[in-house]
Write a protein that holds these residues in place. Structure first.
Motif, short mmCIF file in Angstrom:
data_model
loop_
_atom_site.label_atom_id
_atom_site.label_comp_id
_atom_site.label_asym_id
_atom_site.label_seq_id
_atom_site.Cartn_x
_atom_site.Cartn_y
_atom_site.Cartn_z
N LEU A 162 0.83 -1.21 0.00
CA LEU A 162 0.00 0.00 0.00
C LEU A 162 0.87 1.26 0.00
CD1 LEU A 162 -3.08 0.32 0.01
CD2 LEU A 162 -2.97 0.61 2.49
N LEU A 163 1.93 1.23 0.79
CA LEU A 163 2.85 2.37 0.83
C LEU A 163 3.51 2.59 -0.52
CD1 LEU A 163 4.50 1.67 4.30
CD2 LEU A 163 3.16 3.70 3.74
N TYR A 164 3.97 1.53 -1.15
CA TYR A 164 4.63 1.67 -2.46
C TYR A 164 3.67 2.23 -3.51
CZ TYR A 164 9.05 -0.66 -1.28
OH TYR A 164 10.28 -0.98 -0.76
N THR A 165 2.43 1.80 -3.47
CA THR A 165 1.45 2.30 -4.44
C THR A 165 1.26 3.80 -4.29
OG1 THR A 165 0.31 0.17 -4.42
CG2 THR A 165 -0.90 2.04 -5.30
N LEU A 166 1.13 4.26 -3.05
CA LEU A 166 0.97 5.70 -2.81
C LEU A 166 2.23 6.46 -3.18
CD1 LEU A 166 -0.81 8.00 -1.73
CD2 LEU A 166 0.22 7.60 0.51
N ALA A 167 3.39 5.92 -2.82
CA ALA A 167 4.66 6.59 -3.14
C ALA A 167 4.81 6.76 -4.64
CB ALA A 167 5.83 5.78 -2.58
N ALA A 168 4.45 5.73 -5.41
CA ALA A 168 4.56 5.81 -6.86
C ALA A 168 3.64 6.88 -7.41
CB ALA A 168 4.22 4.46 -7.48
N GLN A 169 2.47 7.04 -6.79
CA GLN A 169 1.55 8.07 -7.21
C GLN A 169 2.13 9.46 -6.93
OE1 GLN A 169 -2.29 7.82 -5.32
NE2 GLN A 169 -3.30 9.05 -6.88
N LEU A 170 2.69 9.65 -5.76
CA LEU A 170 3.29 10.94 -5.41
C LEU A 170 4.51 11.25 -6.28
CD1 LEU A 170 3.08 10.79 -1.51
CD2 LEU A 170 1.82 12.35 -3.02
N GLU A 171 5.26 10.20 -6.63
CA GLU A 171 6.48 10.39 -7.41
C GLU A 171 6.20 11.01 -8.78
OE1 GLU A 171 10.51 7.70 -8.07
OE2 GLU A 171 8.55 6.73 -8.26
N GLN A 172 4.98 10.86 -9.27
CA GLN A 172 4.61 11.40 -10.58
C GLN A 172 4.10 12.83 -10.51
OE1 GLN A 172 5.48 9.55 -13.22
NE2 GLN A 172 6.22 8.15 -11.62
N THR A 173 4.08 13.41 -9.32
CA THR A 173 3.56 14.77 -9.17
C THR A 173 4.69 15.78 -9.03
OG1 THR A 173 3.48 14.75 -6.74
CG2 THR A 173 1.59 13.79 -7.92
N ASP A 174 4.34 17.05 -9.15
CA ASP A 174 5.33 18.13 -9.05
C ASP A 174 5.84 18.31 -7.62
OD1 ASP A 174 5.10 18.66 -11.73
OD2 ASP A 174 3.61 20.24 -11.48
N ILE A 175 5.16 17.71 -6.65
CA ILE A 175 5.57 17.87 -5.25
C ILE A 175 6.87 17.12 -4.96
CG2 ILE A 175 4.38 15.88 -4.22
CD1 ILE A 175 3.41 17.72 -2.00
N TRP A 176 7.16 16.10 -5.74
CA TRP A 176 8.34 15.26 -5.52
C TRP A 176 9.60 16.04 -5.84
CZ3 TRP A 176 7.76 10.21 -3.75
CH2 TRP A 176 8.91 9.41 -3.72
N ILE A 177 10.54 16.12 -4.91
CA ILE A 177 11.78 16.89 -5.10
C ILE A 177 12.81 16.04 -5.81
CG2 ILE A 177 13.61 18.19 -3.96
CD1 ILE A 177 10.82 19.42 -3.66
N PRO A 178 13.26 16.42 -7.00
CA PRO A 178 14.28 15.63 -7.68
C PRO A 178 15.65 15.78 -7.00
CG PRO A 178 13.81 17.60 -8.95
CD PRO A 178 12.83 17.57 -7.80
N VAL A 179 16.23 14.66 -6.60
CA VAL A 179 17.53 14.71 -5.92
C VAL A 179 18.59 15.30 -6.82
CG1 VAL A 179 18.30 12.40 -6.59
CG2 VAL A 179 19.06 13.37 -4.43
N GLN A 180 18.37 15.24 -8.14
CA GLN A 180 19.34 15.80 -9.08
C GLN A 180 19.49 17.30 -8.95
OE1 GLN A 180 16.91 13.68 -9.74
NE2 GLN A 180 17.60 12.00 -11.05
#
Length: 498
Positions: free
Chosen positions: A475-493
């Motif tokens: 369940l956590l991975y599913t939500l994380a993958a959803q958040l990862e596709q949004t602008d809120i996710w900070i790119p480590v690069q």
């Protein structure tokens, strides 16, 4: 492969290139070594290098492995490689070499990952910062004057600079999630009993500590957990097996409508920095806009009791660690063998009674029962990962007066007086004030993750933590993958050193 840009790929991306024979494992390893040699002098993340062994391994990689040919670092505690040094960040172990591979290392080795070295840790992984006296401090790639967190701080700094796409980590009180938060990474602490602790141990930190990795992408974490989740017969704790694939959860599309409880209040009743609060509130707004049901409320546990029970275990474990040094040193440990705070923590542990230990474990179980009931209504509990952004290097050192008191008490071995005075407990609690949110999942055995969703105005990352019911990493991975596709996710690069 022309114009091969090593840092642009996560672990699975590199493995795919290698499988398609677009790039050789030796070429990938060469890029990793270049990155380590370029960045490590500034960061002090890698304290032991396995280049020769990795180069030999790269020449004969089994391309069937999930991470075949992918460079990886291991943490300098609990992730033993036969014949290699493992010091747990302490000079007391400076001459020690691992007698066998840990089960974790055996499982990771099956993936085809190339072990290129070990990462820095605080002495015996005791702190939420990585500043061991033996190796010196590791620095945060987002700002070299600040800590990357701990105890997996070396691993976090290495991944956040692109030295390697993944690195070994473990978490007994937040040691995956805290450095993940401070370095803008994804970090999953699995359910107790999900990942191996053997073959030497049946439990670590009474079951509070588990091993996994830190990564830049959610899918790397999920794929590695697929590979290392095993049933370990001799382990003290087991969890319900997950028959599916965590990687498929990441690739399976958006999460269904979920009910998420969230809080920005410290369980200790202490201050929470406004930027850490904002990280939660903006994530809550985004999740609500996605259709999830958000409810602001606290967890159904007593945060102060949780902190006390955690510290009781913590003191006892340090005392046991110091007692076990006799097997390594060939004599009883003395104060000069370890850092002063470690020695004093051990003295307090000696003065901790069996009654206190038993009562603390009961508190863990009470909290686990309460949280299991909580998750019958709420899919997740969301908080800041930490209560403050990364501290400056040296900021959390004991004061001169505290050091003087501890030195005097240590020389006289006044364990009972130290405990009664509460000096060490106060220093420990002062440190917990900065990281009060992570220990609960360690004590209850729940899975929890940190996601990189916010930068402070001065450019330091702070993460948001999600906890789920035991066994629900999927369940956590599913939500994380959803958040990862949004602008809120900070790119480590976007950090200055990447």
């Amino acid at each position: 492969m022309e114009d091969f840009r090593y840092k642009e790929y996560d672990g699975l991306g590199l493995a795919e290139l290698i499988k398609r024979k677009e790039v050789k494992p030796t070429e990938v390893l060469s890029e990793a070594i270049k990155a380590i040699e370029e960045h490590n002098p500034k960061l002090n993340a890698v304290i032991n290098k396995f280049y020769d062994k990795a180069e030999k391994q790269a020449e004969n990689v089994d391309l069937e492995g999930t991470f075949a040919g992918v460079p990886m670092l291991l943490k300098d505690i609990a992730q033993e490689v036969e014949g290699e040094k493992i010091t747990a960040g302490s000079k007391a172990y400076q001459g020690y070499r691992a007698k066998i591979d840990s089960t974790y290392v055996k499982q990771v080795r099956k993936t085809g990952a190339l072990f290129v070295g070990q990462t820095n840790v605080p002495e015996f992984a005791l702190m939420g910062i990585t500043e061991p006296k033996y190796y010196g401090p590791t620095r945060n790639p987002w700002n070299l004057g600040h800590t990357p967190g701990g105890s997996s701080g070396g691993s976090a700094a290495a991944v956040a600079t692109g030295m390697v796409p993944i690195a070994g980590a473990n978490d007994g009180g937040g040691s995956i999630r805290i450095p993940g938060s401070y370095c803008g990474l994804f970090g999953m602490k699995p359910t107790r009993g999900r990942t191996p602790v053997g073959p030497v141990y049946g439990r670590l930190w009474q079951g509070a500590s588990v091993d996994h990795i830190l990564s830049r992408t959610v899918r790397d974490s999920a794929a590695m957990l697929d590979e290392i989740k095993i049933y370990e017969k001799a382990a003290a704790f087991h969890t319900q097996p997950f028959a599916g694939s965590y990687l498929q959860q990441v690739q399976g599309g958006p999460a269904e409508k979920l009910t998420i409880a969230f809080s920005v209040q410290s369980p200790l009743g202490a201050e929470v920095h406004k930027e850490c609060q904002e990280a939660v509130y903006k994530t809550a707004r985004l999740l609500e806009s996605m259709g999830h049901n958000m409810v602001e409320m606290d967890a159904p546990v007593d945060g102060r009791k949780i902190a006390k029970s955690y510290l009781t275990m913590y003191f006892g474990e340090v005392a046991a660690t110091l007692a076990s040094l006799e097997d390594v040193l060939g004599r009883k440990a003395k104060m000069s063998d370890v850092e002063l705070p470690t020695w004093i923590l051990g003295l307090v542990g000696k003065a901790t009674s069996a009654e206190e230990i038993v009562l603390s474990i009961r508190e863990w179980d009470n909290a686990a029962i309460a949280m299991e009931a909580f998750h019958e209504t709420y899919d997740f509990f969301m908080t800041p990962t930490t209560a403050f952004p990364p501290a400056k290097i040296g900021e959390l050192e004991p004061t001169a007066s505290e050091k003087l008191a501890m030195t005097a008490a240590g020389k006289l071995s006044l364990s009972g007086i130290l405990k009664k005075a509460g000096t060490v407990e106060q220093v420990a609690k002062n440190n917990l004030k900065r990281t009060p949110f992570t220990q609960l999942a360690n004590l209850t055995g729940q899975p929890a993750m940190t996601v990189p969703v916010h930068l402070t105005p001065d450019g330091l990352p702070v993460g948001v933590q999600f906890m789920a019911a035991r066994g629900r990493e999927d369940l956590l991975y599913t939500l994380a993958a959803q958040l990862e596709q949004t602008d809120i996710w900070i790119p480590v690069q976007s950090n200055p050193i990447f």
